[in-house]
Write an enzyme that holds these catalytic residues in place. Structure first.
Site, mmCIF file in Angstrom:
data_model
loop_
_atom_site.group_PDB
_atom_site.id
_atom_site.type_symbol
_atom_site.label_atom_id
_atom_site.label_comp_id
_atom_site.label_asym_id
_atom_site.label_seq_id
_atom_site.Cartn_x
_atom_site.Cartn_y
_atom_site.Cartn_z
ATOM 1 N N LYS A 1 -9.181 2.314 -2.195
ATOM 2 C CA LYS A 1 -9.418 1.627 -0.930
ATOM 3 C C LYS A 1 -10.831 1.920 -0.462
ATOM 4 O O LYS A 1 -11.295 3.056 -0.513
ATOM 5 C CB LYS A 1 -8.403 2.105 0.104
ATOM 6 C CG LYS A 1 -8.410 1.341 1.422
ATOM 7 C CD LYS A 1 -7.226 1.790 2.290
ATOM 8 C CE LYS A 1 -7.137 1.002 3.581
ATOM 9 N NZ LYS A 1 -5.933 1.376 4.373
ATOM 10 N N CYS B 1 -5.385 -3.309 2.184
ATOM 11 C CA CYS B 1 -5.178 -3.421 3.626
ATOM 12 C C CYS B 1 -6.469 -3.589 4.439
ATOM 13 O O CYS B 1 -7.026 -4.675 4.502
ATOM 14 C CB CYS B 1 -4.383 -2.223 4.125
ATOM 15 S SG CYS B 1 -3.622 -2.515 5.756
ATOM 16 N N GLU C 1 0.837 -1.198 0.000
ATOM 17 C CA GLU C 1 0.000 0.000 0.000
ATOM 18 C C GLU C 1 0.877 1.255 0.000
ATOM 19 O O GLU C 1 1.837 1.360 0.773
ATOM 20 C CB GLU C 1 -0.874 -0.045 1.259
ATOM 21 C CG GLU C 1 -1.806 1.116 1.473
ATOM 22 C CD GLU C 1 -2.636 0.933 2.744
ATOM 23 O OE1 GLU C 1 -3.596 1.694 2.925
ATOM 24 O OE2 GLU C 1 -2.320 0.021 3.547
#
Length: 660
Positions: free
Chosen positions: A136, A190, A67
């Site tokens: 994300k 994540c 990330e």
């Protein structure tokens, strides 16, 4: 800057023999952790390029980076600085150009500045072009995380496109799948994995069979264990491969430390992992099996039905890899897929199997109201395991062991070794031991049906097996007991039993335990749960060749009939059974995997010979499995006609053997 390290084990295949991985839908994938400096885009890009070079040398087709690795994850309020955002954008363009003529799909993390919002994104790049950008979805803002200060969630973004200075009309959103048949790639970032319904669940239901997670999960005590569980479990739930790439020790250590964990899982199995806290570039690779994943999805009705809940229509970004070569086949293939390789896990598995078997037999005894069990003891592995299950069950129920009627039935081929082991084991376990010699009865039966006892054919053998079963059944009736079957899963698969002989019982406790696992279960009792005398008997039984002892012993009183000389090694048949039934693989694919698993032990012509035997016997002996007694399922493979395996008894095997 140190050279990139690649963590990989190799097994080279003969380049001129067998099938290529491309023909079998394997692909090499990689997770990478480049060395980074906080907010130093040029330094980070150089290390990312180095990792890409390593991956392409290995003929990797997908590489997943951490990330925000172009900038580093721990930039804090610098993410609001135009200078850093512009540098990140230029870094993405530099990687885009660098990817030209490189046959690898690259997923790299960077911020995306869209005027009024900054998104934490995965940029998916191939051959000089950005194929798509995935934002994300879940932005953590608790404990050590405070990403909402800088980033905006992209979880509602679908059917959208964005323009960048160097490329226009780029697909942007959480609804993107990147497809090069038969592989479909999806990406999340994540915290997405930590959410109740991860985006990867929807991506998998929409078709993705390989998921990449670009992550920056910091280290605290035991967090790595939890991460591994999450990755492994999600790969199982999604029936996918799952690549996790975590950022490393180059991140800021102001308040937390990052370990650079890299993981690759497939359908619940962790197939590659690195050692954390490395101070150099790291790339791990593994082979992913698309056919195995796709066949599991075909078989799983729940997976198909859940596809209706995906909240968006997937946008498939089609591209084509230029080559079909994926390097050497370095994926580990277990020789004994039914048996855990880890000793502690194997011990736990043995305990669990005994618990399943004893619980099943206890229920059957309670239901029938019977308090006696009858079992034929040959001094072989299967009857030994069944007896151990009965003993454990009687101890569990508080029944006296003297109500276990153990019967040895010596015949024409019984040797002193097996006979003595049978007698001593039964007596040492304090059962009610009986001996019934079947020779006279069999000779009378030969006379009755006009069979010459000097002709040692199938009639000669089956008369003995059926005589033994008749005696056991009648003894059970006489003593109000239950005949416990001893045959195992491997014998069921091969039809290695006499119809209405040892094929039949009143309850079969070993029916879904393969021969390779039978050995470990008996050894487990010998080494972990027995006093010395019993242990010595069990170990000698383990050392005895597998045999039905239906043909006369030789002049020295030794075994002449060895099962594995006739039908082939059980370790091969268990391997074939696992991949034929559990994974639904073709003979070509099974042979390919067998070559990898048994490299150095069996030649390909030997593997091919016994695989053909397995297929022929599996198909022609289904009629026996269609009429087997009840028994408990203990593992992922069962051949019960009432449950897992429903197959017509007259199905042809030609389709499986033609051109093979």
């Amino acid at each position: 800057m140190k050279d990139t390290r690649i963590v990989v084990l190799r097994r080279e295949n003969d380049p001129d023999g067998g099938l290529r991985m491309a023909d079998l839908n394997f692909i090499r994938v990689a997770a990478a952790c480049p060395v980074t400096r906080v907010a130093d885009v040029a330094f980070n890009i150089a290390n990312i390029k180095s990792c890409i070079d390593t991956a392409t040398e290995e003929q990797t087709k997908l590489i997943v980076f951490p990330e925000l690795c172009i900038t580093s994850y721990t930039c804090g309020d610098l993410f609001l600085q135009k200078k850093l955002l512009d540098a990140a954008e230029k870094g993405v363009d530099e990687l885009r150009i660098y990817s030209k003529n490189k046959d690898v799909l690259i997923a790299v993390g960077a911020p995306l500045n869209l005027h009024t919002a900054v998104y934490n994104c995965a940029f998916v790049i191939y051959d000089g072009s950005i194929l798509g950008i995935v934002p994300k979805s879940f932005i953590p803002n608790y404990e050590e995380f405070y990403e909402q200060r800088w980033f905006t969630s992209g979880k509602t973004i679908t059917d959208c496109r964005v323009d960048l200075p160097f490329q226009k009309n780029i697909p942007f959103g959480v609804d993107l799948l990147f497809t090069s048949t038969p592989f479909e790639f999806g990406f999340e970032i994540c915290e997405d994995l930590w959410s109740v319904i991860p985006p990867s669940s929807n991506l998998s239901l929409a078709g993705a069979n390989v998921i990449g997670n670009l992550s920056a999960s910091n280290e605290v005590v035991s967090k790595s264990d939890y991460r591994k569980q999450l990755v492994s479990t999600q790969s199982a739930r999604c029936m996918s491969a799952y690549l996790y790439a975590g950022t490393g020790v180059g991140e800021s250590s102001t308040d937390v430390v990052f370990g650079g964990e890299l993981l690759i899982a497939e359908n619940g199995n962790m197939i590659a992992a690195n050692e954390r806290f490395q101070r150099e570039n790291q790339v791990i690779t593994s082979i992913v099996d698309a056919d195995r994943l796709n066949l599991q999805r075909i078989k799983n009705i729940s997976f198909r039905e859940a596809a209706s809940i995906v909240p968006w229509q997937a946008r498939k970004i089609n591209f084509s890899f230029k080559s079909t070569g994926y390097g050497s086949f370095d994926r580990k293939v277990a020789r004994h897929p039914f048996v855990p390789s880890d000793e502690k896990q194997r011990e736990l598995r043995c305990r669990e199997i005994f618990s399943i078997q004893t619980a099943a037999l206890a229920k059957r005894l309670e239901h029938t109201g019977l308090k006696r069990a009858v079992i034929g003891i040959s001094g072989g592995l299967d009857s030994t395991l069944a007896l151990l299950v009965i003993v454990k069950t009687f101890d569990l129920l508080g029944f006296p062991r003297k109500d276990i009627l153990t019967v040895t039935l010596p015949g024409f081929g019984t040797t002193d070794r097996t006979y003595n082991n049978a007698v001593e084991l039964c007596k040492n376990l304090e059962t009610d031991f009986h001996e019934v010699n079947i020779v006279a009865a069999c000779l009378q039966h030969f006379k009755d049906i006009g069979h010459d006892p000097e002709i040692h054919d199938v009639t000669y053998e089956n008369v003995q097996a059926r005589e033994r079963t008749q005696i056991l059944m009648d003894m059970a009736n006489k003593n109000q007991g239950l005949v416990i079957g001893t045959g195992d899963l491997s014998e069921l698969a091969l039809g290695w039993s006499t119809y209405n002989g040892d094929h039949m019982s009143m309850y079969a406790v070993n029916c879904s335990v393969p021969k390779t696992l039978v050995r470990y279960l008996v050894r487990y009792v010998a080494e972990k749960q027995s006093e010395q005398v019993t242990a010595d008997i069990l170990l000698d039984i383990l050392d005895t060749p597998v045999t039905p002892e239906l043909l006369p012993k030789n002049s020295e009183g030794k075994i002449t009939q060895k099962t594995e000389d006739i039908v082939g090694p059980y370790e091969l048949h268990d391997f074939f059974l696992y991949y034929f039934v559990r994974s639904e693989f073709t003979p070509e694919r099974i042979l390919f995997l067998a070559n990898a698993a048994f490299d150095g032990k069996y030649k390909e012509e030997t593997l091919r010979k016994w695989l053909k035997v397995f297929i022929r016997r599996f198909f022609t002996q289904q009629f026996k499995r269609s009429a087997i007694p009840d028994g408990p399922k203990v593992g992922t493979v069962s051949l019960s006609p009432r449950g897992d395996w429903r197959m017509p008894s007259d199905a042809s095997f030609n389709t499986w053997l033609n051109q093979f």
